[in-house]
Scaffold this motif. Sequence first.
Motif, PDB file in Angstrom:
ATOM      1  N   ASP A  98      93.002  31.789  64.761  1.00 53.08           N
ATOM      2  CA  ASP A  98      93.421  30.395  64.596  1.00 53.08           C
ATOM      3  C   ASP A  98      94.359  30.195  63.415  1.00 53.08           C
ATOM      4  N   ALA A  99      94.392  31.165  62.497  1.00 56.74           N
ATOM      5  CA  ALA A  99      95.275  31.045  61.333  1.00 56.74           C
ATOM      6  C   ALA A  99      95.422  32.410  60.685  1.00 56.74           C
ATOM      7  N   ILE A 100      96.584  32.622  60.040  1.00 53.43           N
ATOM      8  CA  ILE A 100      96.836  33.825  59.246  1.00 53.43           C
ATOM      9  C   ILE A 100      97.242  33.373  57.855  1.00 53.43           C
ATOM     10  N   LEU A 101      96.541  33.863  56.845  1.00 53.92           N
ATOM     11  CA  LEU A 101      96.892  33.592  55.450  1.00 53.92           C
ATOM     12  C   LEU A 101      97.278  34.908  54.804  1.00 53.92           C
ATOM     13  N   ALA A 102      98.435  34.909  54.147  1.00 54.74           N
ATOM     14  CA  ALA A 102      98.963  36.143  53.572  1.00 54.74           C
ATOM     15  C   ALA A 102      99.225  35.977  52.085  1.00 54.74           C
ATOM     16  N   THR A 103      99.052  37.064  51.353  1.00 54.83           N
ATOM     17  CA  THR A 103      99.361  37.086  49.933  1.00 54.83           C
ATOM     18  C   THR A 103      99.710  38.510  49.543  1.00 54.83           C
ATOM     19  N   GLY A 104      99.868  38.760  48.247  1.00 51.69           N
ATOM     20  CA  GLY A 104     100.191  40.102  47.785  1.00 51.69           C
ATOM     21  C   GLY A 104     101.685  40.370  47.797  1.00 51.69           C
ATOM     22  N   LEU A 105     102.026  41.659  47.748  1.00 55.10           N
ATOM     23  CA  LEU A 105     103.423  42.070  47.663  1.00 55.10           C
ATOM     24  C   LEU A 105     104.208  41.571  48.874  1.00 55.10           C
ATOM     25  N   MET A 106     105.159  40.671  48.667  1.00 52.75           N
ATOM     26  CA  MET A 106     106.047  40.098  49.682  1.00 52.75           C
ATOM     27  C   MET A 106     105.575  40.396  51.115  1.00 52.75           C
ATOM     28  N   PRO A 107     104.665  39.561  51.649  1.00 50.21           N
ATOM     29  CA  PRO A 107     104.039  39.889  52.947  1.00 50.21           C
ATOM     30  C   PRO A 107     104.937  39.626  54.156  1.00 50.21           C
ATOM     31  N   ALA A 108     106.133  40.205  54.135  1.00 49.24           N
ATOM     32  CA  ALA A 108     107.024  40.088  55.283  1.00 49.24           C
ATOM     33  C   ALA A 108     106.377  40.730  56.491  1.00 49.24           C
ATOM     34  N   GLY A 109     106.309  39.999  57.596  1.00 48.94           N
ATOM     35  CA  GLY A 109     105.665  40.455  58.811  1.00 48.94           C
ATOM     36  C   GLY A 109     104.481  39.597  59.202  1.00 48.94           C
ATOM     37  N   ALA A 110     103.860  38.937  58.228  1.00 44.01           N
ATOM     38  CA  ALA A 110     102.671  38.131  58.526  1.00 44.01           C
ATOM     39  C   ALA A 110     103.036  36.832  59.246  1.00 44.01           C
ATOM     40  N   ARG A 111     104.015  36.116  58.737  1.00 43.71           N
ATOM     41  CA  ARG A 111     104.391  34.856  59.380  1.00 43.71           C
ATOM     42  C   ARG A 111     104.944  35.108  60.777  1.00 43.71           C
ATOM     43  N   ASP A 112     105.597  36.238  60.938  1.00 45.01           N
ATOM     44  CA  ASP A 112     106.191  36.579  62.227  1.00 45.01           C
ATOM     45  C   ASP A 112     105.111  36.741  63.295  1.00 45.01           C
ATOM     46  N   VAL A 113     104.015  37.423  62.931  1.00 48.95           N
ATOM     47  CA  VAL A 113     102.909  37.584  63.879  1.00 48.95           C
ATOM     48  C   VAL A 113     102.292  36.225  64.189  1.00 48.95           C
ATOM     49  N   ALA A 114     102.138  35.377  63.145  1.00 50.68           N
ATOM     50  CA  ALA A 114     101.593  34.032  63.373  1.00 50.68           C
ATOM     51  C   ALA A 114     102.496  33.234  64.308  1.00 50.68           C
ATOM     52  N   ASP A 115     103.811  33.338  64.110  1.00 46.55           N
ATOM     53  CA  ASP A 115     104.749  32.620  64.982  1.00 46.55           C
ATOM     54  C   ASP A 115     104.619  33.089  66.430  1.00 46.55           C
ATOM     55  N   LYS A 116     104.514  34.400  66.620  1.00 44.93           N
ATOM     56  CA  LYS A 116     104.405  34.939  67.973  1.00 44.93           C
ATOM     57  C   LYS A 116     103.121  34.451  68.644  1.00 44.93           C
ATOM     58  N   LEU A 117     102.049  34.347  67.849  1.00 48.20           N
ATOM     59  CA  LEU A 117     100.771  33.896  68.393  1.00 48.20           C
ATOM     60  C   LEU A 117     100.684  32.378  68.510  1.00 48.20           C
ATOM     61  N   GLY A 118     101.575  31.678  67.825  1.00 48.30           N
ATOM     62  CA  GLY A 118     101.533  30.216  67.824  1.00 48.30           C
ATOM     63  C   GLY A 118     100.390  29.652  67.007  1.00 48.30           C
ATOM     64  N   VAL A 119     100.037  30.338  65.887  1.00 45.12           N
ATOM     65  CA  VAL A 119      98.944  29.867  65.044  1.00 45.12           C
ATOM     66  C   VAL A 119      99.464  29.522  63.653  1.00 45.12           C
ATOM     67  N   ARG A 120      98.623  28.857  62.879  1.00 42.06           N
ATOM     68  CA  ARG A 120      99.010  28.415  61.548  1.00 42.06           C
ATOM     69  C   ARG A 120      99.206  29.605  60.616  1.00 42.06           C
ATOM     70  N   TYR A 121     100.199  29.478  59.726  1.00 39.92           N
ATOM     71  CA  TYR A 121     100.479  30.496  58.717  1.00 39.92           C
ATOM     72  C   TYR A 121     100.497  29.841  57.352  1.00 39.92           C
ATOM     73  N   VAL A 122      99.868  30.495  56.362  1.00 36.86           N
ATOM     74  CA  VAL A 122      99.867  30.025  54.982  1.00 36.86           C
ATOM     75  C   VAL A 122     100.224  31.191  54.082  1.00 36.86           C
ATOM     76  N   LEU A 123     101.139  30.957  53.145  1.00 34.84           N
ATOM     77  CA  LEU A 123     101.444  31.934  52.108  1.00 34.84           C
ATOM     78  C   LEU A 123     100.726  31.493  50.840  1.00 34.84           C
ATOM     79  N   ALA A 124      99.954  32.383  50.251  1.00 34.00           N
ATOM     80  CA  ALA A 124      99.231  32.073  49.025  1.00 34.00           C
ATOM     81  C   ALA A 124      99.682  33.008  47.914  1.00 34.00           C
TER      82      ALA A 124
END
Length: 407
Positions: A98-124
């Motif tokens: 239902d949601a992906i939250l990403a943090t740490g070293l420049m998490p490139a790739g996390a929002r992309d998976v969330a977009d493909k799944l159509g779920v919420r994405y948060v960068l922390a």
Amino acid sequence: MRVVLTTWGSRGDVEPLAGLAVALRGLGAETVVCAPGDDDFVELLARAGVAHMPLGPTVRSVVAGPKPPGAAAAFKLAPELVAARFETLARAAEDGCDAILATGLMPAGARDVADKLGVRYVLACFHLLGLPSQFSAPGRRPGTPSPEGETDNRKLWQQDAERVNALYGPALNEHRAAIGLPPVDNVRDYVFTGSPWLAADPVLLPSEGMTDLDVVQTGAWILPDDRPLPDGLEAFLDAGAPPVYVGFGSMAAYAPKDIAGVAIEAARKHGRRVVLASGWAGLSAIDDGGDCFVVGEVNQQALFRRVAAVVHHGGAGTTTTSARAGVAQVVVPQIADQPSWAARTAELGIGVAHEGSTPTVDSLSAALATALDPQMRARAEAVATTIRPDGAAVAARMLLDGASAAA
């Protein structure tokens, strides 16, 4: 509801996600943490009862060499992490997400998976370093440096975005194309979004007006720790006046030269014993004197209430734990956000910011003299009462509420 949490970084990046996962579980949500498979992190997440899926190479394999990794290592690691996020996060979400939250070293790739799944994405994030701001210049990043003498922060941040594109852009857009997503032309801003979350205490790190983004500050994500201290450590603490704690956490190649010996001798100048955390640098006692006790993994929340001062590198987690314990700090910053934490502890009057990254016995002894003053202890104890304990609970509720609204 099911939430995927992900990071790649040191313990200071992993432990807060464990705290958030526990808070989410308390609200009835299922979580999985996708993080490096270092033994320390595996044990930490298992202790918290949090499902773990290894992501990317272990952190120690990258940072624990005799020298800090250079630009070549960064350009090798960046596409490796992008690929790992696309593969691991998609696998973590196979049973629903239902949601992906990403943090740490420049998490490139996390929002992309969330977009493909159509779920919420948060960068922390756990500090403000790296968030574009008209008031400050960006930190160092591998790649083409900015022109010498450039002082316009807007231009410097644009050049920072170009360095991020060079590091992550080719791999990111290759993987996006493979799953039917269009290319991204500004990786950094796409990853950050316009409203990143800041998991830091507002007393220790005020954020209002400090960046160009609409930061949402939740408070620090703290994993409760009720483990008893080892019997030997209990006996050591009971055998005399409160000692000085010395630890540099996940600093391996970055740990100051001869810091164990320097710190022990500096503490001895004040008649203080030392609890020395071995950490990733493998710090050890310098002699057979009975005034030094070496610890490995330990409950810092319990230990810091029993010591006279904490000497550390200035990581967000250690700074926050020390502040919550009401103990004075001596911060010897090495890299990244650590100088800003050092400056803030000094500004609050709860610690000393050591000048320079490699202390001597005399310089550290002078810093300890200030930290061991009863007035600084009293100030630290007063500030401790203002530190919010509920940051993880706040973030968990926000994450679930937002995921429900997006569904």
